[in-house]
Scaffold this active site. Structure first.
Site, PDB file in Angstrom:
ATOM      1  N   CYS A 177       4.293   3.516 -12.757  1.00 13.23           N
ATOM      2  CA  CYS A 177       4.009   2.262 -12.353  1.00 13.23           C
ATOM      3  C   CYS A 177       5.346   1.659 -11.438  1.00 13.23           C
ATOM      4  O   CYS A 177       5.169   0.541 -11.108  1.00 13.23           O
ATOM      5  CB  CYS A 177       3.677   1.258 -13.471  1.00 13.23           C
ATOM      6  SG  CYS A 177       2.274   2.017 -14.217  1.00 13.23           S
ATOM      7  N   HIS A 321       7.320  -7.817 -12.714  1.00 15.32           N
ATOM      8  CA  HIS A 321       6.485  -6.787 -13.063  1.00 15.32           C
ATOM      9  C   HIS A 321       5.310  -7.129 -14.043  1.00 15.32           C
ATOM     10  O   HIS A 321       4.089  -6.820 -13.795  1.00 15.32           O
ATOM     11  CB  HIS A 321       7.314  -5.690 -13.833  1.00 15.32           C
ATOM     12  CG  HIS A 321       6.350  -4.615 -14.115  1.00 15.32           C
ATOM     13  ND1 HIS A 321       5.780  -3.682 -13.183  1.00 15.32           N
ATOM     14  CD2 HIS A 321       5.774  -3.856 -15.320  1.00 15.32           C
ATOM     15  CE1 HIS A 321       5.239  -2.649 -13.539  1.00 15.32           C
ATOM     16  NE2 HIS A 321       5.263  -2.840 -14.936  1.00 15.32           N
ATOM     17  N   GLU A 332      10.562  -8.410 -20.423  1.00 12.41           N
ATOM     18  CA  GLU A 332      10.913  -8.582 -19.052  1.00 12.41           C
ATOM     19  C   GLU A 332      11.739 -10.089 -18.976  1.00 12.41           C
ATOM     20  O   GLU A 332      12.753 -10.396 -18.444  1.00 12.41           O
ATOM     21  CB  GLU A 332      10.051  -8.463 -18.190  1.00 12.41           C
ATOM     22  CG  GLU A 332      10.474  -8.807 -16.417  1.00 12.41           C
ATOM     23  CD  GLU A 332       9.313  -8.547 -15.546  1.00 12.41           C
ATOM     24  OE1 GLU A 332       8.132  -8.394 -16.153  1.00 12.41           O
ATOM     25  OE2 GLU A 332       9.717  -8.501 -14.385  1.00 12.41           O
ATOM     26  N   LYS A 358       0.041  -9.915 -10.691  1.00 16.62           N
ATOM     27  CA  LYS A 358      -0.777  -9.050 -11.290  1.00 16.62           C
ATOM     28  C   LYS A 358      -2.021 -10.049 -12.090  1.00 16.62           C
ATOM     29  O   LYS A 358      -3.096  -9.375 -12.193  1.00 16.62           O
ATOM     30  CB  LYS A 358      -0.373  -8.060 -12.385  1.00 16.62           C
ATOM     31  CG  LYS A 358       0.727  -7.122 -11.851  1.00 16.62           C
ATOM     32  CD  LYS A 358       1.035  -6.222 -12.814  1.00 16.62           C
ATOM     33  CE  LYS A 358       1.763  -4.997 -12.234  1.00 16.62           C
ATOM     34  NZ  LYS A 358       3.052  -5.520 -11.801  1.00 16.62           N
ATOM     35  N   HIS A 363      -3.267  -4.547 -12.149  1.00 14.78           N
ATOM     36  CA  HIS A 363      -1.932  -3.548 -12.278  1.00 14.78           C
ATOM     37  C   HIS A 363      -2.352  -2.303 -11.288  1.00 14.78           C
ATOM     38  O   HIS A 363      -3.255  -1.496 -11.670  1.00 14.78           O
ATOM     39  CB  HIS A 363      -1.788  -2.966 -13.814  1.00 14.78           C
ATOM     40  CG  HIS A 363      -0.270  -2.459 -13.623  1.00 14.78           C
ATOM     41  ND1 HIS A 363       0.328  -1.940 -12.632  1.00 14.78           N
ATOM     42  CD2 HIS A 363       0.602  -1.939 -14.557  1.00 14.78           C
ATOM     43  CE1 HIS A 363       1.419  -1.435 -12.979  1.00 14.78           C
ATOM     44  NE2 HIS A 363       1.439  -1.437 -14.367  1.00 14.78           N
ATOM     45  N   PHE A 430       5.933   3.760 -17.006  1.00 12.70           N
ATOM     46  CA  PHE A 430       5.930   4.586 -18.199  1.00 12.70           C
ATOM     47  C   PHE A 430       6.800   5.788 -18.005  1.00 12.70           C
ATOM     48  O   PHE A 430       7.163   6.435 -16.779  1.00 12.70           O
ATOM     49  CB  PHE A 430       4.500   5.370 -18.323  1.00 12.70           C
ATOM     50  CG  PHE A 430       3.243   4.492 -19.018  1.00 12.70           C
ATOM     51  CD1 PHE A 430       3.495   3.193 -19.476  1.00 12.70           C
ATOM     52  CD2 PHE A 430       2.174   4.956 -19.115  1.00 12.70           C
ATOM     53  CE1 PHE A 430       2.655   2.408 -19.872  1.00 12.70           C
ATOM     54  CE2 PHE A 430       1.135   4.364 -19.761  1.00 12.70           C
ATOM     55  CZ  PHE A 430       1.470   2.951 -20.150  1.00 12.70           C
TER      56      PHE A 430
END
Ligand SMILES: *[C@@H]1O[C@H](CO)[C@@H](O)[C@H](O)[C@H]1NC(C)=O
Ligand SMILES: *[C@@H]1O[C@H](CO)[C@@H](O)[C@H](O)[C@H]1NC(C)=O
Ligand SMILES: *[C@@H]1O[C@H](CO)[C@@H](O)[C@H](O)[C@H]1NC(C)=O
Ligand SMILES: *[C@@H]1O[C@H](CO)[C@@H](O)[C@H](O)[C@H]1NC(C)=O
Length: 443
Positions: A177, A321, A332, A358, A363, A430
């Site tokens: 991502c 993010h 975050e 998002k 996403h 990831f």
């Protein structure tokens, strides 16, 4: 360090809010949602969507390009379509928009100085599935000749380079991502280091497939709490956030040296923004779960800010993010607190604004960082910040520390006008990947 300045001169988008930058941006600022229920898909039961506990996706809307929607026949001939995986199609369409937008006369340019860095997190999920199924049912003869080239994650980049004859660096990162952001950051470095004068860069993804959603459901990454109200399913930083929403699309950005842009006659008005600094790091902790204190993200943001030659308190906006997972958003936010809290807690300056877009599109995996970079760049150029939708109880999840959520402005539910000199875009993936880019107003 190199003194070459790198500016942004063209943008292209395909997103769940529409095809094209103007359609997507207008819908995003208006607080529209691109999320829908899988129960509306034509083959809901036949394709097995009905068995998957999560029912919300962010799909590129189908319809004519004149209404800012997707119809493959608006862009490709029949023969061409057969040879192009969907993520490559999105890549080619967004590239055309971005190149047109940049007004680059590429046929009369030195094509060895124009490169392509377009990545994908997964590549063609559909081709992988169809060929596995074909092979399992019918053996060797059911494997398509184009199976391998169509599924490779770098094929969108290859297709773009071939179509336009660009012979500069041809690169394609795949860092889950964080792919889209890494692609732009790496392209920035290619230009800085004089490997190219112009780069077409970004990320593209088309993994809306029942097997993919089943996989993310099994991993408990996607939300299942808002199946009946899809537009409320993605809610970064909100108390009721409970997982991300699988989306698809593409973001493409044209980067070039300031010198190159000025030499071909562009003016300040034609330049969207400048790329100032790129930061990347690893959490070195776990393949999917964050470090609670947010160390990885702290390091990447700090690096992006330092390499921009500014202080943290000069940053006006962060496109986070923020996938809408409980622990990801919290980590975050902890990282942002760590880097920005002290320096921004000065009551005479406006608080740092943070938004999680998002909430509108879901996403987009490997495309997320590129699409969100386009949003960040548009925010700087137009002096307006897109909202975080569905944000009603900020940082009120049982496990959240409310004191860490009362420092910043999360732009809840309504877009906000603000002059932005410096903005960060964050993307994590990831494997423990953390990355950030700092963009600035061009002057
Ligand atoms: C639905 O299934 C039919 C029959 O297999 C197929 O022809 C059609 O393309 C499918 N539609 C979609 C949108 O997948
Ligand atoms: C794009 O890539 C596919 C293989 O994935 C290839 O068959 C096709 O010819 C390419 N098209 C262009 C325009 O490069
Ligand atoms: C760094 O990236 C990893 C991998 O996606 C993520 O789990 C983690 O939340 C990120 N760090 C922070 C502080 O957000
Ligand atoms: C607070 O911000 C103002 C305006 O940006 C600045 O002049 C002042 O020095 C700052 N004060 C502190 C304590 O940082």
């Amino acid at each position: 360090m190199s003194t070459r300045r790198v500016v942004i001169t063209g943008l292209g988008l395909v997103t769940p809010l529409g095809v094209g930058v103007s359609t997507t941006w207008k819908n995003l600022l208006a607080g529209k949602s691109g999320l829908i229920s899988t129960t509306t898909l034509p083959n809901y039961t036949k394709d097995g969507w009905d068995q998957i506990p999560s029912k919300v996706i962010g799909k590129v809307p189908e319809g004519s390009i004149s209404e800012g929607k997707w119809n493959e026949n608006d862009h490709f001939e029949k023969g061409e379509l057969r040879r192009l995986a969907l993520f490559s199609q999105y890549g080619l369409v967004a590239t055309k928009e971005a190149l047109d937008d940049s007004k680059l006369d590429y046929s009369n340019s030195n094509k060895q100085r124009i490169g392509v860095a377009v990545g994908s997190g997964i590549g063609s999920f559909h081709d992988m599935y169809d060929n596995a199924e074909g092979y399992s049912n019918g053996g060797y003869k059911k494997v398509q000749p184009l199976f391998v080239p169509k599924l490779l994650t770098n094929m969108a980049a290859g297709n773009i380079s071939i179509k336009y004859g660009f012979q500069g660096p041809l690169h394609s990162v795949s860092t889950a991502c964080a792919t889209g952001l890494h692609a732009i950051g790496d392209a920035f470095n290619f230009i800085k280091n004089d490997y190219a004068d112009v780069m077409v860069c970004g990320g593209t993804e088309s993994s809306i497939h029942p097997l993919a959603l089943a996989g993310f459901s099994r991993a408990r990454s996607v939300t299942t709490e808002f199946n009946d109200i899809p537009e409320e399913a993605s809610r970064p930083f909100d108390a009721a956030r409970n997982g991300f929403v699988l989306g698809e699309g593409c973001g493409i950005v044209i980067l070039e040296t300031l010198e190159h842009a000025l030499k071909r006659g562009l003016t300040e008005d034609d330049i969207y923004a400048e790329v100032k600094g790129y930061g990347l790091s690893g959490d070195a902790h776990h393949i999917t779960a964050p470090l609670e204190n947010g160390d990885g993200a702290y390091l990447s943001m700090k690096m992006a800010v330092e390499r921009s030659g500014i202080e943290p308190n000069q940053v006006d906006y962060i496109n986070a993010h923020a996938t809408s997972t409980i622990i990801g958003d919290r980590a975050e936010n902890n990282a942002i607190n760590h880097l920005f809290n002290v320096s921004t807690s000065n009551s005479s300056s406006p608080p740092l604004s943070i938004s999680g877009t998002k909430s509108s599109i879901g996403h987009l995996l490997g495309a997320a960082g590129a699409v969100e970079s386009v949003f960040t760049i548009k925010s700087i150029k137009d002096s307006i910040i897109p909202p975080t939708l569905n944000l009603h109880d900020i940082g009120k999840h049982d496990d959240d520390d409310p004191s860490k959520f009362n420092v910043f402005d999360y732009v809840p539910n309504v877009a906000k006008s603000k002059n932005i000199n410096y903005a960060l875009c964050n993307s994590f993936g990831f494997g423990g990947v953390n990355s950030s880019i700092c963009f600035s107003k061009f002057n």
